[in-house]
Design a protein around this motif. Structure first.
Motif, PDB file in Angstrom:
ATOM      1  N   LEU A   1       0.827  -1.206   0.000  1.00 19.29           N
ATOM      2  CA  LEU A   1       0.000   0.000   0.000  1.00 19.29           C
ATOM      3  C   LEU A   1       0.864   1.260   0.000  1.00 19.29           C
ATOM      4  O   LEU A   1       0.573   2.228  -0.721  1.00 19.29           O
ATOM      5  CB  LEU A   1      -0.916  -0.011   1.227  1.00 19.29           C
ATOM      6  CG  LEU A   1      -1.904   1.155   1.355  1.00 19.29           C
ATOM      7  CD1 LEU A   1      -2.858   1.176   0.171  1.00 19.29           C
ATOM      8  CD2 LEU A   1      -2.669   1.054   2.665  1.00 19.29           C
ATOM      9  N   ARG A   2       1.921   1.244   0.762  1.00 23.51           N
ATOM     10  CA  ARG A   2       2.838   2.382   0.771  1.00 23.51           C
ATOM     11  C   ARG A   2       3.486   2.579  -0.596  1.00 23.51           C
ATOM     12  O   ARG A   2       3.623   3.700  -1.086  1.00 23.51           O
ATOM     13  CB  ARG A   2       3.911   2.167   1.840  1.00 23.51           C
ATOM     14  CG  ARG A   2       4.902   3.308   1.977  1.00 23.51           C
ATOM     15  CD  ARG A   2       6.006   2.954   2.947  1.00 23.51           C
ATOM     16  NE  ARG A   2       6.763   1.786   2.509  1.00 23.51           N
ATOM     17  CZ  ARG A   2       7.840   1.319   3.136  1.00 23.51           C
ATOM     18  NH1 ARG A   2       8.253   1.893   4.247  1.00 23.51           N
ATOM     19  NH2 ARG A   2       8.470   0.262   2.672  1.00 23.51           N
ATOM     20  N   PHE A   3       3.868   1.475  -1.232  1.00 20.97           N
ATOM     21  CA  PHE A   3       4.478   1.575  -2.559  1.00 20.97           C
ATOM     22  C   PHE A   3       3.510   2.166  -3.568  1.00 20.97           C
ATOM     23  O   PHE A   3       3.887   3.015  -4.384  1.00 20.97           O
ATOM     24  CB  PHE A   3       4.930   0.186  -3.012  1.00 20.97           C
ATOM     25  CG  PHE A   3       5.321   0.124  -4.465  1.00 20.97           C
ATOM     26  CD1 PHE A   3       6.508   0.698  -4.907  1.00 20.97           C
ATOM     27  CD2 PHE A   3       4.503  -0.502  -5.390  1.00 20.97           C
ATOM     28  CE1 PHE A   3       6.867   0.648  -6.236  1.00 20.97           C
ATOM     29  CE2 PHE A   3       4.848  -0.552  -6.726  1.00 20.97           C
ATOM     30  CZ  PHE A   3       6.035   0.027  -7.145  1.00 20.97           C
ATOM     31  N   ALA A   4       2.255   1.727  -3.526  1.00 20.36           N
ATOM     32  CA  ALA A   4       1.265   2.265  -4.467  1.00 20.36           C
ATOM     33  C   ALA A   4       1.062   3.760  -4.259  1.00 20.36           C
ATOM     34  O   ALA A   4       0.908   4.522  -5.234  1.00 20.36           O
ATOM     35  CB  ALA A   4      -0.060   1.520  -4.304  1.00 20.36           C
ATOM     36  N   ALA A   5       1.083   4.208  -2.995  1.00 26.12           N
ATOM     37  CA  ALA A   5       0.912   5.642  -2.730  1.00 26.12           C
ATOM     38  C   ALA A   5       2.126   6.439  -3.184  1.00 26.12           C
ATOM     39  O   ALA A   5       1.997   7.527  -3.777  1.00 26.12           O
ATOM     40  CB  ALA A   5       0.654   5.863  -1.239  1.00 26.12           C
ATOM     41  N   VAL A   6       3.331   5.904  -2.921  1.00 25.98           N
ATOM     42  CA  VAL A   6       4.555   6.620  -3.322  1.00 25.98           C
ATOM     43  C   VAL A   6       4.686   6.651  -4.836  1.00 25.98           C
ATOM     44  O   VAL A   6       5.150   7.648  -5.423  1.00 25.98           O
ATOM     45  CB  VAL A   6       5.780   5.956  -2.662  1.00 25.98           C
ATOM     46  CG1 VAL A   6       7.083   6.526  -3.224  1.00 25.98           C
ATOM     47  CG2 VAL A   6       5.734   6.147  -1.158  1.00 25.98           C
ATOM     48  N   LEU A   7       4.271   5.567  -5.481  1.00 28.75           N
ATOM     49  CA  LEU A   7       4.409   5.486  -6.936  1.00 28.75           C
ATOM     50  C   LEU A   7       3.604   6.581  -7.643  1.00 28.75           C
ATOM     51  O   LEU A   7       4.024   7.098  -8.678  1.00 28.75           O
ATOM     52  CB  LEU A   7       3.943   4.100  -7.398  1.00 28.75           C
ATOM     53  CG  LEU A   7       4.312   3.689  -8.826  1.00 28.75           C
ATOM     54  CD1 LEU A   7       5.817   3.616  -8.989  1.00 28.75           C
ATOM     55  CD2 LEU A   7       3.684   2.339  -9.159  1.00 28.75           C
ATOM     56  N   VAL A   8       2.470   6.949  -7.069  1.00 30.43           N
ATOM     57  CA  VAL A   8       1.612   7.962  -7.706  1.00 30.43           C
ATOM     58  C   VAL A   8       2.296   9.315  -7.756  1.00 30.43           C
ATOM     59  O   VAL A   8       2.177  10.052  -8.748  1.00 30.43           O
ATOM     60  CB  VAL A   8       0.270   8.052  -6.947  1.00 30.43           C
ATOM     61  CG1 VAL A   8      -0.588   9.180  -7.498  1.00 30.43           C
ATOM     62  CG2 VAL A   8      -0.470   6.736  -7.041  1.00 30.43           C
ATOM     63  N   VAL A   9       3.059   9.661  -6.698  1.00 36.03           N
ATOM     64  CA  VAL A   9       3.658  10.997  -6.618  1.00 36.03           C
ATOM     65  C   VAL A   9       5.105  11.020  -7.077  1.00 36.03           C
ATOM     66  O   VAL A   9       5.781  12.046  -6.952  1.00 36.03           O
ATOM     67  CB  VAL A   9       3.554  11.531  -5.174  1.00 36.03           C
ATOM     68  CG1 VAL A   9       2.112  11.702  -4.762  1.00 36.03           C
ATOM     69  CG2 VAL A   9       4.280  10.607  -4.195  1.00 36.03           C
ATOM     70  N   THR A  10       5.620   9.895  -7.577  1.00 32.90           N
ATOM     71  CA  THR A  10       7.015   9.871  -8.053  1.00 32.90           C
ATOM     72  C   THR A  10       7.074   9.403  -9.505  1.00 32.90           C
ATOM     73  O   THR A  10       7.089  10.216 -10.417  1.00 32.90           O
ATOM     74  CB  THR A  10       7.863   8.955  -7.152  1.00 32.90           C
ATOM     75  OG1 THR A  10       7.247   7.650  -7.079  1.00 32.90           O
ATOM     76  CG2 THR A  10       7.994   9.522  -5.751  1.00 32.90           C
ATOM     77  N   ALA A  11       7.086   8.099  -9.713  1.00 34.19           N
ATOM     78  CA  ALA A  11       7.295   7.555 -11.052  1.00 34.19           C
ATOM     79  C   ALA A  11       6.165   7.905 -12.005  1.00 34.19           C
ATOM     80  O   ALA A  11       6.408   8.114 -13.209  1.00 34.19           O
ATOM     81  CB  ALA A  11       7.459   6.031 -10.975  1.00 34.19           C
ATOM     82  N   SER A  12       4.931   7.969 -11.497  1.00 35.06           N
ATOM     83  CA  SER A  12       3.826   8.265 -12.408  1.00 35.06           C
ATOM     84  C   SER A  12       3.924   9.691 -12.963  1.00 35.06           C
ATOM     85  O   SER A  12       3.543   9.942 -14.111  1.00 35.06           O
ATOM     86  CB  SER A  12       2.493   8.067 -11.692  1.00 35.06           C
ATOM     87  OG  SER A  12       2.353   8.997 -10.632  1.00 35.06           O
ATOM     88  N   LEU A  13       4.427  10.640 -12.150  1.00 36.08           N
ATOM     89  CA  LEU A  13       4.547  12.019 -12.626  1.00 36.08           C
ATOM     90  C   LEU A  13       5.587  12.144 -13.728  1.00 36.08           C
ATOM     91  O   LEU A  13       5.364  12.805 -14.748  1.00 36.08           O
ATOM     92  CB  LEU A  13       4.887  12.943 -11.453  1.00 36.08           C
ATOM     93  CG  LEU A  13       3.841  13.032 -10.332  1.00 36.08           C
ATOM     94  CD1 LEU A  13       4.320  13.973  -9.238  1.00 36.08           C
ATOM     95  CD2 LEU A  13       2.508  13.489 -10.896  1.00 36.08           C
TER      96      LEU A  13
END
Length: 410
Positions: free
Chosen positions: A128-140
């Protein structure tokens, strides 16, 4: 690879990263949209529950896709770190125990165990933490090339060439690099936490201790059985023969002499059996001359035409040498009994801070490294030293076994 090819590959990877990154946020966005459309705040409970359930169902597939992409693109393997299912045991009462509850059938016990392990796994919070971090890092960063292409399409279709050219430049320049943030983020947030690694290590050591206890008990029973059925019986017979010869010494010296001769043969046989028993526990040549010479002696006694290639003289801790020696003996014995091999080669060498032993034969193959029996026991013995056993045995042969044991003293 040319710049155009690199830009094309990077653009595709950026699009893949973007899709993987927004799967979980898309569930929440759709839930919020439905809640706003319904209008009544009391109706938001159903979209909220749906978003939570959808997130839990999507987390593990998303993380598996992330690990797969990182391996495919960079070659970096990220351990999953998920809890494994434990054994299910049937008790004398007929019920099945899965470590948490008693069930009437094996199927129910396994389903309950899978459910508990799945939802109580600490790795869920990590995912869950990875999914949240992924949205504000790699996805941008991954969204930059697709956004540039969209801007270019809008610019050229609405007679704004400057916007179109700018969009193409942004997409082309950023495409080779926009996806690269994804790998370090996945490695940082998807690897097992120290607590998870420690828990897995404790479970592994517990299993190794149980295996060692069982193996020790079995070895003690084997030694007792061999002594009772072999040397002990012969020594008892030897004592009876000597007692009878003592009584016949004056009345029938000839018969006494024959009994003494039989006793001498029995003593020699008992001594030979005791030597074989000691050699089975730990060969004397292994203690005196080390692993390499012990393996060479084993090769000379083998019915196969066996060659030994060693990287110099290697002296290791006695427990490690014993485990490797009996592992080699097990593999050579399997080659003789099961694969119908005529030749074998044993290679002992160093590889960084590990000792590697390769045992190859020209047999018919078909050995199943995942099955039980001697191979499973050998793998358990090596795991006590953090060692591994890898077997390649296609149908038709050859069979190739690789034993690796970390050893800093090399």
């Amino acid at each position: 690879m040319s710049w155009v090819a690199s830009a094309c590959v990077g653009f595709v990877r950026a699009c893949v990263v973007l899709v993987v990154s927004v799967l979980v946020p898309a569930v929440w966005a759709s839930a919020v949209a439905v809640a706003i459309w319904w209008g009544n705040p009391w109706t938001w409970i159903a979209p909220l529950v749906w978003a939570c359930v959808g997130t839990l169902l999507l987390l593990r597939p998303v993380c598996r896709m992330a690990r797969s992409l990182v391996v495919r693109w960079t070659g970096t393997v990220i351990p999953a770190g998920y809890r494994e299912l434990g054994p299910v045991t049937q008790l004398s009462t007929g019920y099945w125990w899965n470590g948490y509850s008693y069930e009437r059938s094996r199927r129910d016990a396994e389903k309950d165990l899978a459910m508990r392990v799945r939802w109580m796994d600490p790795a869920n919070w990590r995912d869950l933490r990875f999914a949240a971090v992924l949205v504000v890092t790699a996805s941008l960063t991954a969204a930059v090339p697709p956004a540039g292409v969209v801007a270019a399409v809008l610019g050229f279709t609405r007679s704004m060439p400057l916007l179109g050219v700018a969009g193409l430049v942004v997409a082309g320049v950023s495409a080779p690099y926009a996806w690269r943030v994804f790998a370090p983020v996945a490695v940082r947030f998807l690897r097992p936490t120290p607590a998870m690694a420690l828990s897995d290590r404790v479970d592994e050591l517990t299993a190794q201790r149980a295996d060692a206890t069982i193996a020790q008990a079995a070895e003690i029973r084997r030694i007792e059985r061999d002594l009772h059925d072999g040397a002990q019986a012969r020594l008892v017979a030897l004592g009876l023969s000597l007692a009878t010869a003592e009584k016949l010494m004056e009345t029938d010296p000839r018969q006494a002499k024959a009994l003494l001769k039989e006793a001498r043969v029995g003593a020699a046989t008992s001594l030979s059996e005791l030597r074989e028993l000691v050699r089975g526990i730990n060969p004397p040549v292994l203690n005196e001359r080390g692993l390499v010479d012990a393996v060479r002696a084993l090769a000379m006694d083998s019915p196969l035409e066996t060659s030994v290639v060693a990287d110099g003289e290697l002296r290791l801790d006695p427990p490690i040498e014993s485990a490797l020696y009996f592992g080699i003996a097990e593999l050579v014995t399997n080659a003789v009994k099961h694969s119908r091999a005529t030749e074998a080669q044993i290679t002992i060498g160093r590889e960084e801070i590990a000792l590697v032993v390769l045992v190859e034969d020209n047999g018919r193959g078909g050995a199943d490294g995942d099955a039980g029996g001697g191979i499973a026991g050998l793998r358990r013995r090596l795991s006590a030293f953090d060692g591994t056993l890898e077997i390649s045995s296609p149908a038709g042969g050859p069979t190739r076994a690789r034993m690796t044991v970390p050893c800093e003293s090399l």
